[in-house]
Design a protein around this motif. Sequence first.
Motif, mmCIF file in Angstrom:
data_model
loop_
_atom_site.group_PDB
_atom_site.id
_atom_site.type_symbol
_atom_site.label_atom_id
_atom_site.label_comp_id
_atom_site.label_asym_id
_atom_site.label_seq_id
_atom_site.Cartn_x
_atom_site.Cartn_y
_atom_site.Cartn_z
ATOM 1 N N GLU A 70 13.518 -26.485 -10.736
ATOM 2 C CA GLU A 70 13.786 -25.072 -10.519
ATOM 3 C C GLU A 70 15.144 -24.819 -9.871
ATOM 4 N N ASN A 71 15.582 -25.738 -9.015
ATOM 5 C CA ASN A 71 16.840 -25.533 -8.290
ATOM 6 C C ASN A 71 18.056 -26.007 -9.087
ATOM 7 N N GLY A 72 17.846 -26.455 -10.328
ATOM 8 C CA GLY A 72 18.952 -26.868 -11.174
ATOM 9 C C GLY A 72 19.223 -28.359 -11.183
ATOM 10 N N TRP A 73 18.532 -29.127 -10.356
ATOM 11 C CA TRP A 73 18.709 -30.575 -10.356
ATOM 12 C C TRP A 73 18.066 -31.158 -11.609
ATOM 13 N N SER A 74 18.683 -32.189 -12.172
ATOM 14 C CA SER A 74 18.121 -32.942 -13.298
ATOM 15 C C SER A 74 17.739 -34.321 -12.781
ATOM 16 N N ILE A 75 16.539 -34.782 -13.134
ATOM 17 C CA ILE A 75 16.073 -36.083 -12.645
ATOM 18 C C ILE A 75 15.469 -36.888 -13.795
ATOM 19 N N ALA A 76 15.544 -38.198 -13.647
ATOM 20 C CA ALA A 76 14.895 -39.119 -14.581
ATOM 21 C C ALA A 76 14.557 -40.383 -13.806
ATOM 22 N N VAL A 77 13.472 -41.051 -14.217
ATOM 23 C CA VAL A 77 13.034 -42.287 -13.562
ATOM 24 C C VAL A 77 13.090 -43.416 -14.587
ATOM 25 N N PHE A 78 13.675 -44.536 -14.164
ATOM 26 C CA PHE A 78 13.837 -45.704 -15.009
ATOM 27 C C PHE A 78 13.184 -46.905 -14.334
ATOM 28 N N GLU A 79 12.761 -47.882 -15.144
ATOM 29 C CA GLU A 79 12.324 -49.158 -14.590
ATOM 30 C C GLU A 79 13.385 -50.184 -14.976
ATOM 31 N N ILE A 80 14.106 -50.644 -13.961
ATOM 32 C CA ILE A 80 15.211 -51.567 -14.178
ATOM 33 C C ILE A 80 14.939 -52.822 -13.359
ATOM 34 N N ASP A 81 14.855 -53.950 -14.037
ATOM 35 C CA ASP A 81 14.555 -55.228 -13.377
ATOM 36 C C ASP A 81 13.291 -55.150 -12.522
ATOM 37 N N GLY A 82 12.273 -54.457 -13.035
ATOM 38 C CA GLY A 82 10.994 -54.373 -12.340
ATOM 39 C C GLY A 82 10.949 -53.381 -11.185
ATOM 40 N N ARG A 83 12.012 -52.624 -10.992
ATOM 41 C CA ARG A 83 12.054 -51.642 -9.902
ATOM 42 C C ARG A 83 12.177 -50.232 -10.468
ATOM 43 N N MET A 84 11.486 -49.301 -9.840
ATOM 44 C CA MET A 84 11.584 -47.906 -10.235
ATOM 45 C C MET A 84 12.828 -47.306 -9.581
ATOM 46 N N ILE A 85 13.689 -46.699 -10.400
ATOM 47 C CA ILE A 85 14.926 -46.097 -9.937
ATOM 48 C C ILE A 85 14.954 -44.647 -10.423
ATOM 49 N N GLU A 86 15.106 -43.713 -9.489
ATOM 50 C CA GLU A 86 15.213 -42.296 -9.843
ATOM 51 C C GLU A 86 16.673 -41.900 -9.735
ATOM 52 N N LEU A 87 17.188 -41.265 -10.781
ATOM 53 C CA LEU A 87 18.558 -40.772 -10.765
ATOM 54 C C LEU A 87 18.520 -39.252 -10.749
ATOM 55 N N ILE A 88 19.367 -38.676 -9.910
ATOM 56 C CA ILE A 88 19.371 -37.227 -9.706
ATOM 57 C C ILE A 88 20.780 -36.692 -9.913
ATOM 58 N N GLN A 89 20.901 -35.711 -10.787
ATOM 59 C CA GLN A 89 22.158 -34.982 -10.934
ATOM 60 C C GLN A 89 21.952 -33.630 -10.284
ATOM 61 N N LEU A 90 22.730 -33.364 -9.244
ATOM 62 C CA LEU A 90 22.585 -32.102 -8.543
ATOM 63 C C LEU A 90 23.109 -30.956 -9.392
ATOM 64 N N LYS A 91 22.785 -29.748 -8.975
ATOM 65 C CA LYS A 91 23.094 -28.546 -9.745
ATOM 66 C C LYS A 91 24.558 -28.466 -10.146
ATOM 67 N N ASP A 92 25.435 -28.629 -9.192
ATOM 68 C CA ASP A 92 26.863 -28.522 -9.485
ATOM 69 C C ASP A 92 27.597 -29.525 -8.613
ATOM 70 N N MET A 93 27.946 -30.650 -9.182
ATOM 71 C CA MET A 93 28.547 -31.736 -8.409
ATOM 72 C C MET A 93 29.945 -31.388 -7.896
ATOM 73 N N GLY A 94 30.585 -30.382 -8.429
ATOM 74 C CA GLY A 94 31.969 -30.131 -8.056
ATOM 75 C C GLY A 94 32.196 -29.035 -7.044
ATOM 76 N N THR A 95 31.166 -28.312 -6.623
ATOM 77 C CA THR A 95 31.404 -27.154 -5.760
ATOM 78 C C THR A 95 30.932 -27.348 -4.337
ATOM 79 N N GLY A 96 30.501 -28.559 -3.992
ATOM 80 C CA GLY A 96 30.002 -28.765 -2.639
ATOM 81 C C GLY A 96 28.546 -28.370 -2.477
ATOM 82 N N TYR A 97 27.861 -28.029 -3.584
ATOM 83 C CA TYR A 97 26.457 -27.642 -3.520
ATOM 84 C C TYR A 97 25.597 -28.733 -2.892
ATOM 85 N N GLU A 98 25.935 -29.990 -3.213
ATOM 86 C CA GLU A 98 25.118 -31.092 -2.727
ATOM 87 C C GLU A 98 25.275 -31.236 -1.243
#
Length: 98
Positions: A70-98
């Motif tokens: 809802e807040n504009g973040w995009s997320i995905a979860v991967f299993e890499i080398d047996g570990r769960m890794i969540e990657l998050i792209q914040l709403k706007d990486m260039g404006t200081g939102y994060e």
Amino acid sequence: MEEFNWLLELSFTFMDEEIVFLRKGLFRIEIIERVDIGPVEIHYAFKVPSLHEYLQLFQTQLVEGPYLLENGWSIAVFEIDGRMIELIQLKDMGTGYE
């Protein structure tokens, strides 16, 4: 969490789970209230500038998502080398939102 200087950054319901993000400086904690009583799943999460690039790179290891929150973040979860890794792209990486 004010007594520990954590700020409540975000609170919402997603896929029938209550999710809360707490923030202290550049550090975030995601807390998920689970309804089931299965094993606790701990994973690492990293902020990335472009989730799309990682979706292409790790497409065969994608476990869950991608989701647009809802807040504009995009997320995905991967299993890499047996570990769960969540990657998050914040709403706007260039404006200081994060």
